[in-house]
Design an enzyme around this catalytic site. Structure first.
Site, PDB file in Angstrom:
ATOM      1  N   GLY A 189      52.674  43.088  25.359  1.00 21.19           N
ATOM      2  CA  GLY A 189      51.925  43.095  26.617  1.00 21.19           C
ATOM      3  C   GLY A 189      52.454  44.173  27.545  1.00 21.19           C
ATOM      4  N   GLY A 215      51.266  44.856  30.709  1.00 23.96           N
ATOM      5  CA  GLY A 215      50.767  44.638  32.070  1.00 23.96           C
ATOM      6  C   GLY A 215      51.942  44.563  33.040  1.00 23.96           C
ATOM      7  N   ILE A 253      53.924  42.136  34.040  1.00 24.46           N
ATOM      8  CA  ILE A 253      55.145  41.454  33.582  1.00 24.46           C
ATOM      9  C   ILE A 253      55.861  42.306  32.536  1.00 24.46           C
ATOM     10  N   GLY A 290      49.335  38.040  29.442  1.00 18.22           N
ATOM     11  CA  GLY A 290      48.389  37.471  30.392  1.00 18.22           C
ATOM     12  C   GLY A 290      48.664  35.991  30.640  1.00 18.22           C
ATOM     13  N   MET A 324      45.584  37.597  40.944  1.00 10.74           N
ATOM     14  CA  MET A 324      46.605  36.550  40.745  1.00 10.74           C
ATOM     15  C   MET A 324      47.906  36.993  41.371  1.00 10.74           C
ATOM     16  N   PHE A 325      48.038  36.793  42.654  1.00  9.13           N
ATOM     17  CA  PHE A 325      49.270  37.180  43.344  1.00  9.13           C
ATOM     18  C   PHE A 325      49.676  36.080  44.301  1.00  9.13           C
ATOM     19  N   THR A 326      50.952  36.127  44.665  1.00 16.18           N
ATOM     20  CA  THR A 326      51.442  35.164  45.647  1.00 16.18           C
ATOM     21  C   THR A 326      50.730  35.350  46.977  1.00 16.18           C
ATOM     22  N   HIS A 327      50.557  36.619  47.379  1.00 18.30           N
ATOM     23  CA  HIS A 327      49.939  36.830  48.693  1.00 18.30           C
ATOM     24  C   HIS A 327      48.466  36.451  48.714  1.00 18.30           C
ATOM     25  N   HIS A 349      59.879  61.627  61.281  1.00 19.37           N
ATOM     26  CA  HIS A 349      60.488  62.537  60.307  1.00 19.37           C
ATOM     27  C   HIS A 349      61.989  62.274  60.242  1.00 19.37           C
TER      28      HIS A 349
HETATM   29  C1  FAD Z   1      57.025  36.799  35.905  1.00 17.63           C
HETATM   30  C2  FAD Z   1      56.080  36.824  37.071  1.00 17.63           C
HETATM   31  C3  FAD Z   1      56.303  37.694  38.119  1.00 17.63           C
HETATM   32  C4  FAD Z   1      55.449  37.700  39.211  1.00 17.63           C
HETATM   33  N1  FAD Z   1      55.691  38.574  40.222  1.00 17.63           N
HETATM   34  C5  FAD Z   1      54.860  38.598  41.286  1.00 17.63           C
HETATM   35  C6  FAD Z   1      55.116  39.456  42.376  1.00 17.63           C
HETATM   36  O1  FAD Z   1      56.087  40.212  42.390  1.00 17.63           O
HETATM   37  N2  FAD Z   1      54.267  39.442  43.424  1.00 17.63           N
HETATM   38  C7  FAD Z   1      53.175  38.612  43.451  1.00 17.63           C
HETATM   39  O2  FAD Z   1      52.430  38.632  44.431  1.00 17.63           O
HETATM   40  N3  FAD Z   1      52.903  37.787  42.419  1.00 17.63           N
HETATM   41  C8  FAD Z   1      53.723  37.751  41.350  1.00 17.63           C
HETATM   42  N4  FAD Z   1      53.469  36.893  40.324  1.00 17.63           N
HETATM   43  C9  FAD Z   1      52.274  36.040  40.403  1.00 17.63           C
HETATM   44  C10 FAD Z   1      52.525  34.810  41.309  1.00 17.63           C
HETATM   45  O3  FAD Z   1      53.674  34.132  40.877  1.00 17.63           O
HETATM   46  C11 FAD Z   1      51.318  33.894  41.240  1.00 17.63           C
HETATM   47  O4  FAD Z   1      50.154  34.624  41.496  1.00 17.63           O
HETATM   48  C12 FAD Z   1      51.418  32.789  42.280  1.00 17.63           C
HETATM   49  O5  FAD Z   1      52.611  32.084  42.157  1.00 17.63           O
HETATM   50  C13 FAD Z   1      50.233  31.859  42.066  1.00 17.63           C
HETATM   51  O6  FAD Z   1      50.383  30.746  42.817  1.00 17.63           O
HETATM   52  P1  FAD Z   1      49.420  29.504  42.606  1.00 17.63           P
HETATM   53  O7  FAD Z   1      49.237  28.958  43.957  1.00 17.63           O
HETATM   54  O8  FAD Z   1      48.239  29.835  41.824  1.00 17.63           O
HETATM   55  O9  FAD Z   1      50.213  28.490  41.665  1.00 17.63           O
HETATM   56  P2  FAD Z   1      51.680  28.361  41.137  1.00 17.63           P
HETATM   57  O10 FAD Z   1      52.656  29.014  42.009  1.00 17.63           O
HETATM   58  O11 FAD Z   1      51.698  28.702  39.720  1.00 17.63           O
HETATM   59  O12 FAD Z   1      51.917  26.794  41.290  1.00 17.63           O
HETATM   60  C14 FAD Z   1      51.179  25.832  40.612  1.00 17.63           C
HETATM   61  C15 FAD Z   1      51.949  24.531  40.660  1.00 17.63           C
HETATM   62  O13 FAD Z   1      51.126  23.479  40.186  1.00 17.63           O
HETATM   63  C16 FAD Z   1      51.924  22.569  39.441  1.00 17.63           C
HETATM   64  N5  FAD Z   1      51.022  21.826  38.588  1.00 17.63           N
HETATM   65  C17 FAD Z   1      50.250  22.309  37.572  1.00 17.63           C
HETATM   66  N6  FAD Z   1      49.482  21.322  37.061  1.00 17.63           N
HETATM   67  C18 FAD Z   1      49.797  20.204  37.759  1.00 17.63           C
HETATM   68  C19 FAD Z   1      49.339  18.867  37.693  1.00 17.63           C
HETATM   69  N7  FAD Z   1      48.377  18.504  36.854  1.00 17.63           N
HETATM   70  N8  FAD Z   1      49.889  17.956  38.532  1.00 17.63           N
HETATM   71  C20 FAD Z   1      50.834  18.325  39.430  1.00 17.63           C
HETATM   72  N9  FAD Z   1      51.293  19.581  39.549  1.00 17.63           N
HETATM   73  C21 FAD Z   1      50.766  20.502  38.729  1.00 17.63           C
HETATM   74  C22 FAD Z   1      52.901  23.470  38.710  1.00 17.63           C
HETATM   75  O14 FAD Z   1      54.049  22.760  38.312  1.00 17.63           O
HETATM   76  C23 FAD Z   1      53.192  24.532  39.767  1.00 17.63           C
HETATM   77  O15 FAD Z   1      54.311  24.193  40.538  1.00 17.63           O
HETATM   78  C24 FAD Z   1      54.324  36.838  39.237  1.00 17.63           C
HETATM   79  C25 FAD Z   1      54.098  35.950  38.186  1.00 17.63           C
HETATM   80  C26 FAD Z   1      54.970  35.931  37.117  1.00 17.63           C
HETATM   81  C27 FAD Z   1      54.713  34.954  36.010  1.00 17.63           C
HETATM   82  N1  NAD Z   2      54.219  42.646  40.774  1.00 18.54           N
HETATM   83  C1  NAD Z   2      53.343  41.659  40.703  1.00 18.54           C
HETATM   84  O1  NAD Z   2      52.613  41.369  41.648  1.00 18.54           O
HETATM   85  C2  NAD Z   2      53.254  40.866  39.456  1.00 18.54           C
HETATM   86  C3  NAD Z   2      54.278  40.890  38.524  1.00 18.54           C
HETATM   87  C4  NAD Z   2      54.130  40.135  37.378  1.00 18.54           C
HETATM   88  C5  NAD Z   2      52.984  39.370  37.204  1.00 18.54           C
HETATM   89  N2  NAD Z   2      52.022  39.377  38.133  1.00 18.54           N
HETATM   90  C6  NAD Z   2      50.768  38.610  37.944  1.00 18.54           C
HETATM   91  O2  NAD Z   2      50.800  37.930  36.730  1.00 18.54           O
HETATM   92  C7  NAD Z   2      49.667  38.297  35.953  1.00 18.54           C
HETATM   93  C8  NAD Z   2      50.002  38.266  34.502  1.00 18.54           C
HETATM   94  O3  NAD Z   2      50.810  39.345  34.112  1.00 18.54           O
HETATM   95  P1  NAD Z   2      50.818  39.833  32.589  1.00 18.54           P
HETATM   96  O4  NAD Z   2      51.572  41.100  32.556  1.00 18.54           O
HETATM   97  O5  NAD Z   2      51.185  38.736  31.667  1.00 18.54           O
HETATM   98  O6  NAD Z   2      49.288  40.039  32.295  1.00 18.54           O
HETATM   99  P2  NAD Z   2      48.322  41.295  32.396  1.00 18.54           P
HETATM  100  O7  NAD Z   2      46.969  40.731  32.225  1.00 18.54           O
HETATM  101  O8  NAD Z   2      48.642  42.103  33.599  1.00 18.54           O
HETATM  102  O9  NAD Z   2      48.721  42.176  31.128  1.00 18.54           O
HETATM  103  C9  NAD Z   2      48.719  41.664  29.845  1.00 18.54           C
HETATM  104  C10 NAD Z   2      48.582  42.820  28.897  1.00 18.54           C
HETATM  105  O10 NAD Z   2      48.793  42.352  27.583  1.00 18.54           O
HETATM  106  C11 NAD Z   2      47.893  43.000  26.721  1.00 18.54           C
HETATM  107  N3  NAD Z   2      47.712  42.152  25.547  1.00 18.54           N
HETATM  108  C12 NAD Z   2      47.010  41.006  25.457  1.00 18.54           C
HETATM  109  N4  NAD Z   2      47.105  40.500  24.198  1.00 18.54           N
HETATM  110  C13 NAD Z   2      47.896  41.347  23.506  1.00 18.54           C
HETATM  111  C14 NAD Z   2      48.397  41.393  22.167  1.00 18.54           C
HETATM  112  N5  NAD Z   2      48.116  40.428  21.305  1.00 18.54           N
HETATM  113  N6  NAD Z   2      49.187  42.406  21.792  1.00 18.54           N
HETATM  114  C15 NAD Z   2      49.500  43.397  22.671  1.00 18.54           C
HETATM  115  N7  NAD Z   2      49.078  43.413  23.952  1.00 18.54           N
HETATM  116  C16 NAD Z   2      48.286  42.398  24.365  1.00 18.54           C
HETATM  117  C17 NAD Z   2      46.635  43.170  27.545  1.00 18.54           C
HETATM  118  O11 NAD Z   2      45.874  44.222  27.038  1.00 18.54           O
HETATM  119  C18 NAD Z   2      47.196  43.449  28.929  1.00 18.54           C
HETATM  120  O12 NAD Z   2      47.335  44.814  29.158  1.00 18.54           O
HETATM  121  C19 NAD Z   2      49.248  39.666  36.475  1.00 18.54           C
HETATM  122  O13 NAD Z   2      47.879  39.864  36.332  1.00 18.54           O
HETATM  123  C20 NAD Z   2      49.620  39.595  37.915  1.00 18.54           C
HETATM  124  O14 NAD Z   2      48.541  39.089  38.635  1.00 18.54           O
HETATM  125  C21 NAD Z   2      52.128  40.119  39.256  1.00 18.54           C
END
Ligand code: FAD
Ligand code: NAD
Length: 465
Positions: free
Chosen positions: A183, A185, A187, A275, A322-325, A448
């Protein structure tokens, strides 16, 4: 034992980036609210996503700068990352956030935090029923904020190896000797550079023709080039089709998407970053007639209402960015819908960043998106090596690309690939929110020497039509 039945105005499932603040805001406004969380407060961002990844990326940058020290006339000998200590630092930062969140609920009875896995369980008259263990909650409205998990691709033999994911990477305390990341992307790219700077050999496999597939090709190529310069190898248009354990690690079979040619790569560890899969498949949605899309997301309107009145979807599960913000802004949208004048919607300017080094800061349309949409497009490009501050701090790699509508002089989008790009992009974000022409920035005074001057220099190369 009979089930306990409790009534609420609103039940929020998932204490992610939207659910947690929303629960407090609705309770403060007098609604009776329950917030249900199955694991840890804060969701993916706090527990294994943004917080710890950006913490280890900071450690990796210290190692990188120490290695570059001689460029600045400083002697540093024997840079040796302590991988376990780096992870321990990140875990401490996670713990602080978790503790802060936990403590914020200890005295609260409204919102009531319920620990457990929640499922919808049909109707109770007009209301909804939700089960958590032996407890039944009856409520008028439900907000779903259940987030996502790693989408595991169908790779032969994957179940037989102890692969790493975004959810588990903090538990793998041994530095891989050769990490293969599936992948390319956000991550995959961020983690590739982290592990490489820790000292691992890293190969990234991407199924598309470029890394960061949603970006313009020149931007994606620049990211790839920066990572290649540090020794990360890429295999693009490629898919991992099979993995098998062997004496010295894992043998990964990689198939070329165009030619079907097969290559074998030996790795010590495999990280799956292909993804995210929405956590909507075990929520009992069928009991209230709510269907997901093929991807598992929930279709919502611009007010985050699902097709079932009274059910809202926020955060990653609502499709789109899909972002925190954006998840946090979803909280403000639902708050506006339930408590305010309803004017806040998903019609918003969404910036994001990829935290590689250099970083990519992005907002709005790419050049290709803008051209495909038939806009009258003007593009400016400014190389960071022409910015004074970039030269002074030794961060000359990268460029700024601005896409402008030549009819309105307003920004359609921008990409900043440079040091501090995730900060710099906000200058363009504000301009876009204000719907102001780029000339406002061109005519402003920037301090500057700053990298922000480059943000201005980029638009200054544009000429009004
Ligand atoms: C490795 C990684 C790095 C990332 N880096 C960034 C970044 O730098 N900047 C950024 O903006 N975004 C980043 N993201 C994306 C960001 O983390 C998510 O977009 C954000 O946290 C999404 O929040 P959410 O509200 O959708 O849910 P989440 O934060 O995923 O929370 C969902 C919650 O629901 C709970 N839950 C699920 N099902 C149930 C259920 N049935 N009953 C009770 N509880 C349940 C889970 O336990 C979880 O705590 C990153 C993501 C990953 C994976
Ligand atoms: N800095 C940030 O804000 C940040 C950091 C990490 C994650 N995230 C969020 O989490 C989401 C998920 O991140 P991600 O990197 O897992 O997903 P992504 O959708 O960004 O990238 C996944 C990549 O994996 C590739 N892929 C899929 N199946 C494959 C396979 N079988 N073999 C090889 N490549 C394959 C896809 O073509 C794609 O380019 C992001 O879309 C983003 O919203 C955000």
């Amino acid at each position: 034992m009979p089930n306990t039945i409790n009534h609420y105005d609103i039940v929020i499932i998932g204490a992610g980036q939207a659910g947690e603040p929303l629960s407090k805001s609705l309770a403060k406004a007098g609604r009776k609210v329950a917030l249900i969380e199955s694991t840890h407060l804060g969701g993916s961002c706090v527990n294994y996503g943004c917080t710890p990844t950006k913490a280890v990326i900071a450690s990796a940058r210290v190692a990188h700068m120490a290695r570059r020290a001689s460029e600045y006339g400083i002697t540093v000998q024997g840079v040796k990352p302590d991988f376990k200590a780096v992870l321990a630092r990140a875990k401490r930062i996670v713990e602080q956030s978790k503790q802060f969140l936990d403590e914020s609920f200890t005295q609260l009875r409204n919102p009531l935090l319920i620990r457990g896995y929640a499922r919808l369980n049909g109707r109770d008259g007009e209301n909804f029923q939700i089960s958590v263990g032996k407890e039944v909650l009856i409520c008028k409205q439900v907000v779903l904020d259940t987030g996502t998990r790693t989408q595991i691709p169908p790779i032969d033999g994957l179940d037989g190896i102890n692969y790493i994911t975004a959810e588990t990477w903090l538990e793998h305390e041994q530095l891989p000797s050769h990490l293969l990341i599936v992948g390319a992307g956000a991550i995959g790219l961020e983690m590739a550079q982290f592990y490489r700077r820790m000292g691992a050999a890293v190969t990234v496999i991407g199924s598309g023709p470029q890394v960061a597939e949603h970006e313009d090709a020149d931007v994606a190529d620049a990211i790839r080039h920066a990572l290649e310069t540090e020794g990360i190898q890429f295999m693009l248009n490629a898919k991992a089709s099979k993995v098998a354990t062997q004496t010295n690690g894992i043998l990964v079979t990689v198939t070329d998407e165009n030619t079907n040619d097969v290559r074998r790569v030996e790795a010590s560890h495999v990280f799956i970053a292909t993804g995210r899969k929405p956590n909507t498949d075990d929520l009992g949605l069928d009991t209230i007639g709510l269907e997901t899309t093929k991807k598992g997301t929930l279709d919502v309107d611009m007010r985050l209402r699902t097709s079932v009145p009274g059910i809202w979807a926020v955060g990653d599960i609502r499709g789109g960015p899909m972002f925190t913000h954006t998840s946090w802004d979803d909280f403000r949208i639902v708050e506006s819908q339930l408590l305010g004048d309803g004017s806040r919607t998903t019609d918003r300017v969404v910036p994001y960043a990829i935290f590689t080094d250099p970083e990519l800061g992005r907002v709005g349309m790419t050049e290709s998106d803008a051209r495909a949409a038939g806009k009258s497009v003007e593009v400016a490009r400014f190389e960071m090596k022409h910015n004074g501050k970039a030269r002074e701090i030794g961060e000359t790699e990268g460029f700024i690309k601005v896409v402008v509508d030549s009819d309105t002089q307003q920004l359609l989008g921008a990409a900043v690939f440079s040091a501090e790009a995730a900060e710099l992009i906000h200058i363009y974000v504000v301009l876009m929110n204000a719907k102001a022409p780029y000339t406002v920035l061109e005519n402003a005074i920037q301090i500057h020497p700053t990298l922000a001057e480059a943000v201005q220099s980029a638009v200054a190369t544009l000429k009004p039509a």
